[in-house]
Enzyme design. Structure first.
Site, PDB file in Angstrom:
ATOM      1  N   TYR A   1       0.852  -1.207   0.000  1.00 20.30           N
ATOM      2  CA  TYR A   1       0.000   0.000   0.000  1.00 20.30           C
ATOM      3  C   TYR A   1       0.886   1.255   0.000  1.00 20.30           C
ATOM      4  O   TYR A   1       1.179   1.818   1.064  1.00 20.30           O
ATOM      5  CB  TYR A   1      -0.891   0.027   1.238  1.00 20.30           C
ATOM      6  CG  TYR A   1      -1.773  -1.188   1.436  1.00 20.30           C
ATOM      7  CD1 TYR A   1      -2.799  -1.501   0.538  1.00 20.30           C
ATOM      8  CD2 TYR A   1      -1.618  -2.004   2.551  1.00 20.30           C
ATOM      9  CE1 TYR A   1      -3.618  -2.599   0.733  1.00 20.30           C
ATOM     10  CE2 TYR A   1      -2.437  -3.105   2.757  1.00 20.30           C
ATOM     11  CZ  TYR A   1      -3.435  -3.396   1.842  1.00 20.30           C
ATOM     12  OH  TYR A   1      -4.244  -4.475   2.052  1.00 20.30           O
TER      13      TYR A   1
ATOM     14  N   TRP B   1      -3.708   6.153   2.743  1.00 25.33           N
ATOM     15  CA  TRP B   1      -5.077   5.631   2.878  1.00 25.33           C
ATOM     16  C   TRP B   1      -5.764   6.356   4.024  1.00 25.33           C
ATOM     17  O   TRP B   1      -5.130   6.639   5.049  1.00 25.33           O
ATOM     18  CB  TRP B   1      -5.045   4.132   3.186  1.00 25.33           C
ATOM     19  CG  TRP B   1      -5.338   3.267   2.010  1.00 25.33           C
ATOM     20  CD1 TRP B   1      -6.549   2.705   1.690  1.00 25.33           C
ATOM     21  CD2 TRP B   1      -4.427   2.828   0.995  1.00 25.33           C
ATOM     22  NE1 TRP B   1      -6.434   1.963   0.538  1.00 25.33           N
ATOM     23  CE2 TRP B   1      -5.149   2.025   0.092  1.00 25.33           C
ATOM     24  CE3 TRP B   1      -3.074   3.055   0.736  1.00 25.33           C
ATOM     25  CZ2 TRP B   1      -4.562   1.441  -1.036  1.00 25.33           C
ATOM     26  CZ3 TRP B   1      -2.491   2.482  -0.370  1.00 25.33           C
ATOM     27  CH2 TRP B   1      -3.233   1.679  -1.248  1.00 25.33           C
TER      28      TRP B   1
ATOM     29  N   TRP C   1      -8.420   5.748   6.488  1.00 23.96           N
ATOM     30  CA  TRP C   1      -8.517   5.387   7.917  1.00 23.96           C
ATOM     31  C   TRP C   1      -7.189   4.861   8.441  1.00 23.96           C
ATOM     32  O   TRP C   1      -6.905   4.990   9.634  1.00 23.96           O
ATOM     33  CB  TRP C   1      -9.734   4.517   8.230  1.00 23.96           C
ATOM     34  CG  TRP C   1      -9.832   3.110   7.707  1.00 23.96           C
ATOM     35  CD1 TRP C   1      -9.179   2.562   6.669  1.00 23.96           C
ATOM     36  CD2 TRP C   1     -10.676   2.071   8.248  1.00 23.96           C
ATOM     37  NE1 TRP C   1      -9.574   1.258   6.505  1.00 23.96           N
ATOM     38  CE2 TRP C   1     -10.498   0.927   7.464  1.00 23.96           C
ATOM     39  CE3 TRP C   1     -11.576   2.006   9.319  1.00 23.96           C
ATOM     40  CZ2 TRP C   1     -11.161  -0.278   7.702  1.00 23.96           C
ATOM     41  CZ3 TRP C   1     -12.246   0.815   9.552  1.00 23.96           C
ATOM     42  CH2 TRP C   1     -12.044  -0.306   8.755  1.00 23.96           C
ATOM     43  N   ASP C   2      -6.344   4.349   7.578  1.00 25.82           N
ATOM     44  CA  ASP C   2      -4.988   3.989   8.023  1.00 25.82           C
ATOM     45  C   ASP C   2      -4.268   5.217   8.559  1.00 25.82           C
ATOM     46  O   ASP C   2      -3.554   5.161   9.574  1.00 25.82           O
ATOM     47  CB  ASP C   2      -4.169   3.419   6.861  1.00 25.82           C
ATOM     48  CG  ASP C   2      -4.713   2.096   6.356  1.00 25.82           C
ATOM     49  OD1 ASP C   2      -5.711   2.116   5.607  1.00 25.82           O
ATOM     50  OD2 ASP C   2      -4.149   1.037   6.716  1.00 25.82           O
TER      51      ASP C   2
ATOM     52  N   ASP D   1     -12.834  -4.963   2.557  1.00 21.49           N
ATOM     53  CA  ASP D   1     -12.943  -5.189   1.121  1.00 21.49           C
ATOM     54  C   ASP D   1     -13.705  -6.449   0.699  1.00 21.49           C
ATOM     55  O   ASP D   1     -14.612  -6.391  -0.097  1.00 21.49           O
ATOM     56  CB  ASP D   1     -11.542  -5.272   0.502  1.00 21.49           C
ATOM     57  CG  ASP D   1     -10.716  -4.014   0.753  1.00 21.49           C
ATOM     58  OD1 ASP D   1     -11.179  -3.116   1.468  1.00 21.49           O
ATOM     59  OD2 ASP D   1      -9.607  -3.939   0.212  1.00 21.49           O
TER      60      ASP D   1
ATOM     61  N   TRP E   1     -10.754 -10.053   5.089  1.00 19.12           N
ATOM     62  CA  TRP E   1     -11.909  -9.729   5.940  1.00 19.12           C
ATOM     63  C   TRP E   1     -12.905 -10.886   6.034  1.00 19.12           C
ATOM     64  O   TRP E   1     -14.042 -10.694   6.424  1.00 19.12           O
ATOM     65  CB  TRP E   1     -12.592  -8.451   5.440  1.00 19.12           C
ATOM     66  CG  TRP E   1     -11.750  -7.240   5.710  1.00 19.12           C
ATOM     67  CD1 TRP E   1     -10.834  -6.656   4.870  1.00 19.12           C
ATOM     68  CD2 TRP E   1     -11.685  -6.479   6.930  1.00 19.12           C
ATOM     69  NE1 TRP E   1     -10.224  -5.586   5.478  1.00 19.12           N
ATOM     70  CE2 TRP E   1     -10.729  -5.442   6.737  1.00 19.12           C
ATOM     71  CE3 TRP E   1     -12.357  -6.551   8.169  1.00 19.12           C
ATOM     72  CZ2 TRP E   1     -10.433  -4.501   7.730  1.00 19.12           C
ATOM     73  CZ3 TRP E   1     -12.054  -5.611   9.152  1.00 19.12           C
ATOM     74  CH2 TRP E   1     -11.108  -4.608   8.925  1.00 19.12           C
TER      75      TRP E   1
ATOM     76  N   GLU F   1      -0.498  -7.018   9.380  1.00 12.88           N
ATOM     77  CA  GLU F   1      -1.731  -6.336   8.964  1.00 12.88           C
ATOM     78  C   GLU F   1      -2.940  -6.950   9.686  1.00 12.88           C
ATOM     79  O   GLU F   1      -3.833  -6.247  10.132  1.00 12.88           O
ATOM     80  CB  GLU F   1      -1.884  -6.484   7.440  1.00 12.88           C
ATOM     81  CG  GLU F   1      -3.079  -5.748   6.860  1.00 12.88           C
ATOM     82  CD  GLU F   1      -3.144  -5.864   5.330  1.00 12.88           C
ATOM     83  OE1 GLU F   1      -2.341  -6.622   4.741  1.00 12.88           O
ATOM     84  OE2 GLU F   1      -4.002  -5.190   4.737  1.00 12.88           O
TER      85      GLU F   1
HETATM   86  C1  DGY Z   1      -6.431  -2.665  -1.567  1.00 14.02           C
HETATM   87  O1  DGY Z   1      -5.785  -2.273  -2.531  1.00 14.02           O
HETATM   88  O2  DGY Z   1      -6.498  -3.836  -1.202  1.00 14.02           O
HETATM   89  C2  DGY Z   1      -7.112  -1.681  -0.749  1.00 14.02           C
HETATM   90  O3  DGY Z   1      -7.697  -2.240   0.382  1.00 14.02           O
HETATM   91  C3  DGY Z   1      -8.112  -0.892  -1.520  1.00 14.02           C
HETATM   92  O4  DGY Z   1      -8.489   0.154  -0.707  1.00 14.02           O
END
Ligand code: DGY
Length: 424
Positions: A28, A32, A34-35, A159, A346, A389
């Site tokens: 990532y 982002w 909320w991160d 997600d 998730w 994570e």
């Molecule tokens: C991802 O790229 O997996 C992200 O969660 C999208 O926001």
């Protein structure tokens, strides 16, 4: 463990790209939403000025309609897909075209409480933007019952949760140009969403882009609209915290409006109660159907401030059933359900940020034993596996990206033994 405190601090510093923090290097590479808010919570433990800076840089990406997008693309990194050339959205900064749960408002209040004079100064610029963002949610993302709708699974932050399966199955996959995923180059594909998921994620991006990112229209007419307990509850919480900030800043009109809206939101939230599951659940706006299993989002009701005497005992029983079903709490999806997948993002794993939010709500509602269990589990998982994570609720293994910003932040702010029984 002072050693882990130092490691957590080092992760935040290493993921700092100069005023904003990436969730983890590689997987990532952008800011982002909320991160970033959770990063601020972590920074506040050792550098309050830097914590405010994180929220300020996030706010720089706000759109004219009030929305704070879920990703800010301050560069174009070939290592991530889909990047800015796919989304084609954003105003001051190229961005994605959807939002994310507004924990930033709650964390702004937490920063304010640490040093009120400094907070009052920093909120001069930030508060109006936070207010405009929550107004945007209530205007452009309110569903038929007033519960808040997500228009893309990425908007919820959860997600590939089974909450979206039925609605996603109804999304007809568009003709997409050939694409290459980058996430599975960083993390094993057994821990990530599937190709069928990605085809639909990209179809929804294309739909929004073709609609010129008119957010109200996308909610009303787009191919995916699901009333989401995560978004509804986190926004309710944000509204309460913004009302408190409005009071402290002397913004009396805003404080009154926020309180009045909160009363309406209580009713809207009740519309997410599902008798079959004995839990709050996502509900498809288009079909009216509830999701098929219990997700950790249901347990955010206390964090929202929802105390519905008709459902409180049942919700607590549901929480205990999840506690009993996995040695490490809180699984993101019910381990008793056939779709439970202990390592897939998730669809089962434990997330430290969810534990923090749920535990905070439990603590405020006086359910101290349950809150303490979540803190102890979070601590044990991080001590055992590191700052991953997310975590497998069965064997406690770390999964997804390593050296993760929000896991480090939750450690520093809450899970570390050096926080003892503090609740910030
Ligand atoms: C991802 O790229 O997996 C992200 O969660 C999208 O926001």
């Amino acid at each position: 463990m002072a050693d882990l405190d130092r490691q957590a601090e080092a992760i935040l510093r290493a993921n700092d790209r100069g005023g904003y923090t990436v969730p983890t290097a590689g997987l990532y590479p952008y800011q982002w939403n909320w991160d970033s808010a959770f990063a601020a919570l972590g920074f506040a433990e050792f550098d309050l000025d830097r914590a405010w800076r994180e929220l300020e840089t996030l706010a720089e990406g706000a759109w004219g309609n009030g929305m704070w997008p879920h990703i800010l693309f301050r560069s174009d990194d070939p290592d991530y897909f889909p990047g800015p050339s796919v989304w084609r959205a954003g105003e001051a900064i190229p961005s994605s075209g959807v939002s994310q749960p507004p924990v930033a408002a709650t964390i702004a209040r937490a920063l304010y409480e640490r040093d009120r004079p400094l907070g009052a100064e920093r909120l001069v610029g930030l508060f109006p933007k936070l207010l405009a963002w929550r107004d945007w949610f209530h205007r452009d993302r309110a569903g038929s019952t007033g519960a808040i709708v997500v228009t893309h699974p990425w908007e919820s932050g959860r997600d590939n949760s089974p909450d979206w399966d039925a609605a996603m199955a109804n999304v007809e996959v568009a003709e997409l140009p050939p694409y290459e995923r980058r996430d599975t180059g960083h993390v094993d594909q057994s821990m990530r969403p599937t190709k069928a998921d990605y085809d639909r994620y990209l179809t929804l991006v294309a739909w929004g882009r073709d609609a010129g990112w008119q957010t109200g229209r996308i909610t009303a007419e787009g191919p995916f609209a699901v009333a989401d307990p995560t978004m509804t509850f986190i926004l309710m919480r944000a509204d309460r915290d913004l009302a408190a900030l409005a009071g402290a800043l002397g913004e009396t009109a805003a404080a009154e409006r926020l309180r009045a809206d909160h009363a309406r939101a209580l009713e809207a939230a009740s519309s997410l109660w599902c008798e079959d599951l004995q839990a709050y659940a996502a509900r498809d706006e288009r079909s009216g159907a509830f999701a098929e299993g219990i997700t950790s989002a249901a347990l955010l009701a206390w964090y929202a401030g929802l105390r519905d005497p008709a459902h409180e005992a049942a919700l607590l029983a549901t929480l205990h059933a999840l506690f009993d079903a996995a040695p490490h709490a809180l699984p993101s999806f019910d381990p008793r359900h056939p779709k439970f997948d202990a390592k897939r993002y998730w669809r089962g794993p434990v997330w430290a940020i969810v534990n923090w939010m749920v535990a905070r709500g439990l603590h405020e509602a006086g359910h101290e034993t349950e809150a303490a269990r979540l803190r102890a589990d979070t601590r044990r998982l991080i001590e055992g596996a590191g700052f991953y994570e997310y975590f497998d609720p069965r064997d406690g293994a770390g999964a997804g990206g390593p050296d993760f910003t929000w896991t480090a932040a939750i450690w520093l702010a809450w899970a570390s033994p050096s926080k003892n029984e503090e609740w910030n």
